[in-house]
Enzyme design. Sequence first.
Site, PDB file in Angstrom:
ATOM      1  N   LYS A 169       7.176  -4.192   4.182  1.00  0.00           N
ATOM      2  CA  LYS A 169       6.803  -5.432   3.488  1.00  0.00           C
ATOM      3  C   LYS A 169       5.992  -5.157   2.232  1.00  0.00           C
ATOM      4  O   LYS A 169       6.047  -5.920   1.265  1.00  0.00           O
ATOM      5  CB  LYS A 169       6.035  -6.354   4.439  1.00  0.00           C
ATOM      6  CG  LYS A 169       6.919  -6.977   5.514  1.00  0.00           C
ATOM      7  CD  LYS A 169       6.251  -8.164   6.193  1.00  0.00           C
ATOM      8  CE  LYS A 169       7.230  -8.865   7.126  1.00  0.00           C
ATOM      9  NZ  LYS A 169       6.675 -10.098   7.694  1.00  0.00           N
ATOM     10  N   LYS A 180      19.006  -4.633   8.764  1.00  0.00           N
ATOM     11  CA  LYS A 180      18.905  -5.786   9.662  1.00  0.00           C
ATOM     12  C   LYS A 180      19.243  -7.083   8.910  1.00  0.00           C
ATOM     13  O   LYS A 180      18.908  -7.224   7.731  1.00  0.00           O
ATOM     14  CB  LYS A 180      17.471  -5.861  10.201  1.00  0.00           C
ATOM     15  CG  LYS A 180      17.194  -7.036  11.118  1.00  0.00           C
ATOM     16  CD  LYS A 180      15.721  -7.038  11.512  1.00  0.00           C
ATOM     17  CE  LYS A 180      15.365  -8.308  12.280  1.00  0.00           C
ATOM     18  NZ  LYS A 180      13.933  -8.378  12.600  1.00  0.00           N
ATOM     19  N   LYS A 239      16.495 -13.315   7.115  1.00  0.00           N
ATOM     20  CA  LYS A 239      16.478 -14.627   6.458  1.00  0.00           C
ATOM     21  C   LYS A 239      15.806 -14.570   5.099  1.00  0.00           C
ATOM     22  O   LYS A 239      15.931 -15.495   4.300  1.00  0.00           O
ATOM     23  CB  LYS A 239      15.765 -15.644   7.364  1.00  0.00           C
ATOM     24  CG  LYS A 239      14.338 -15.304   7.692  1.00  0.00           C
ATOM     25  CD  LYS A 239      13.790 -16.210   8.787  1.00  0.00           C
ATOM     26  CE  LYS A 239      12.361 -15.819   9.120  1.00  0.00           C
ATOM     27  NZ  LYS A 239      11.964 -16.120  10.455  1.00  0.00           N
TER      28      LYS A 239
END
Length: 338
Positions: free
Chosen positions: A119, A201, A204
């Site tokens: 992140k 992965k 969203k």
Amino acid sequence: METNTEIKRKRIFSGVQPSGVLTIGNYLGAIKNWVTLQDDYECIYCVVDMHAITVRQTPADLRRRTLEGLALYIACGIDPQKSTMFVQSHVPAHAELSWVLSCNTMFGELSRMTQFKDKSQKHADNINAGLFTYPVLMAADILLYQTDVVPVGIDQKQHIEIARDIAERFNGVYGDTFVIPEPYISKTGMKITSLTDPTKKMSKSDPNPNSYIQIIETRDETIKKVKRAVTDSGSEVKFEEGKDGICNLMNIYSAFTGKSYDDIEKEFEGKGYGDFKLAVGETCADKLQPVRDEFARLSADKAYLEGIMKEGADRAAYLARKTLSKVYRKVGFYAKPQ
């Protein structure tokens, strides 16, 4: 003399962030499995809005998605009469326990968390302290409810491990306080990958909307996205190493139909990728249609959703307060005079 033969059910806790549209990755990897667990376990399911703000959110969108998240839980089959559903920020004990656990978590432990590294690269302009310490809040979410089992995907297993480490350390210093949670990893739908890059992965937060299938998009959108999905050289529908694209589609098809990879290979023997993609897209859309219809109905009834939200928060707060009171007493906080 009557005896109570009822066996205490084990408790499950899990949650999903309302930080974007929920995908079939969330559905197959988490929510669909939650539905099957609620008959055998005491289930607590949470919309984890506090976790969502480690990345900057538009406030109005966050509020809307929080309500939509609750509606989706119910539309997917989670029964408010069987499971406790609530919004994380409605139970302040999550943040309160997180601070105590932060003081019992090592800097080195947090610095090794792979999701922080990932992140930080994605959001280099906002590497905030919450992004670094959110595994502690996740541990608080779990430990607050004396959780026995946590349904997770393989990519989340590290977070359960640190929650266990924190709980064991706290118990070692202050005495028996927390249940040590165990991960529950489903055999199917564990990790659905991106349609445009099957080595990653399905997310969203991916900037390319063709990389994921939303639970609540239209039937045509779903079928088109699957038809465009990246596949591999060749045309044989076979589950084998190196064929990431076709393996991902087989994983999706298997999760929706319950068919094994061998069954799928036999079903599409002699057929090409085109036939298989159409079958995957149509099956996916067909299976999701009842969820989409129910979501639309529930979304129109805000009063009902807010009632579930309040009832769930009250129940969760009662359980959370019992644990937090014990923790506060153990660490030496002076109880507030009544």
